[in-house]
Design an enzyme around this catalytic site. Sequence first.
Site, PDB file in Angstrom:
ATOM      1  N   GLY A  46       0.831  -1.198   0.000  1.00 52.91           N
ATOM      2  CA  GLY A  46       0.000   0.000   0.000  1.00 52.91           C
ATOM      3  C   GLY A  46       0.860   1.240   0.000  1.00 52.91           C
ATOM      4  N   GLN A  51       3.561   9.810   0.562  1.00 50.32           N
ATOM      5  CA  GLN A  51       4.800   9.041   0.729  1.00 50.32           C
ATOM      6  C   GLN A  51       5.764   9.227  -0.441  1.00 50.32           C
ATOM      7  OE1 GLN A  51       2.531   5.283   1.967  1.00 50.32           O
ATOM      8  NE2 GLN A  51       4.438   5.131   3.127  1.00 50.32           N
ATOM      9  N   CYS A 100       5.704   0.014   7.267  1.00 52.30           N
ATOM     10  CA  CYS A 100       5.403   1.177   6.439  1.00 52.30           C
ATOM     11  C   CYS A 100       6.634   1.488   5.598  1.00 52.30           C
ATOM     12  CB  CYS A 100       5.061   2.359   7.350  1.00 52.30           C
ATOM     13  SG  CYS A 100       4.661   3.854   6.439  1.00 52.30           S
ATOM     14  N   LEU A 101       6.410   1.775   4.309  1.00 47.09           N
ATOM     15  CA  LEU A 101       7.545   2.072   3.429  1.00 47.09           C
ATOM     16  C   LEU A 101       8.274   3.347   3.857  1.00 47.09           C
ATOM     17  CD1 LEU A 101       6.074   1.160  -0.083  1.00 47.09           C
ATOM     18  CD2 LEU A 101       7.630  -0.185   1.347  1.00 47.09           C
ATOM     19  N   HIS A 142      -4.568   1.948   7.344  1.00 49.94           N
ATOM     20  CA  HIS A 142      -3.197   2.455   7.436  1.00 49.94           C
ATOM     21  C   HIS A 142      -2.977   3.591   6.417  1.00 49.94           C
ATOM     22  CE1 HIS A 142       1.330   1.561   7.797  1.00 49.94           C
ATOM     23  NE2 HIS A 142       1.248   2.376   6.764  1.00 49.94           N
ATOM     24  N   GLU A 143      -3.448   3.380   5.189  1.00 52.65           N
ATOM     25  CA  GLU A 143      -3.209   4.386   4.125  1.00 52.65           C
ATOM     26  C   GLU A 143      -4.088   5.626   4.326  1.00 52.65           C
ATOM     27  OE1 GLU A 143      -0.607   3.879   2.589  1.00 52.65           O
ATOM     28  OE2 GLU A 143      -0.432   1.730   2.950  1.00 52.65           O
ATOM     29  N   HIS A 146      -2.472   7.903   6.612  1.00 50.73           N
ATOM     30  CA  HIS A 146      -1.439   8.718   5.958  1.00 50.73           C
ATOM     31  C   HIS A 146      -2.030  10.007   5.372  1.00 50.73           C
ATOM     32  CE1 HIS A 146       2.358   6.578   6.005  1.00 50.73           C
ATOM     33  NE2 HIS A 146       1.819   5.454   5.567  1.00 50.73           N
TER      34      HIS A 146
END
Length: 177
Positions: A46, A51, A100-101, A142-143, A146
């Site tokens: 995701g 990001q 998380c990236l 989660h996204e 963000h």
Amino acid sequence: MAIRPLVILPDPRLRHVSAPVTAVTPEIRTLAEDMLATMYDAPGIGLAAIQIGVARRVVTIDVSRPAAEGEAPAPREPMIFLNPEITWLSEETYSHEEGCLSIPDYYEEVERPKAIRVRYMGLDGEGHEIEAEGMLAICLQHEIDHLNGVLFIDHLSRLKRERVTKRFAKQAKREGA
Ligand code: NI
């Protein structure tokens, strides 16, 4: 499709609240394509636009892909959500390990509602609603966090959050970022 550099903790852009998408323009299509390319390259399941440094409410997800190296590849199932909004959350929660990236190589258990309903705009410009559970529900929550400047470490204890934040701040200083 271009792979774009990822924004990493403690970059303050991760705390920005992203702006809604008002129309599906060629710029938004390119953004979504670049996000998918960047997400698959990482690899991740995701990604939110912030990001890669773009403060727009765009999320890409593909929960069909294995996140770990060495696993058998599955056919890609890319999903794109514009202005996703949670309209319902189950009372039942469960706990799952998240990463998380933007916080590489850090994983912790997070407790979240088990099932959700999400309203969003598709690349077709139309409104849609889906119900999700399992990995898709975790990933969407989660996204969407963000998009509001919230990170999964915000759901951890203060001690854990401060520890990881310090570690990444030190790392950024070492790298001269
Ligand atoms: Ni993330």
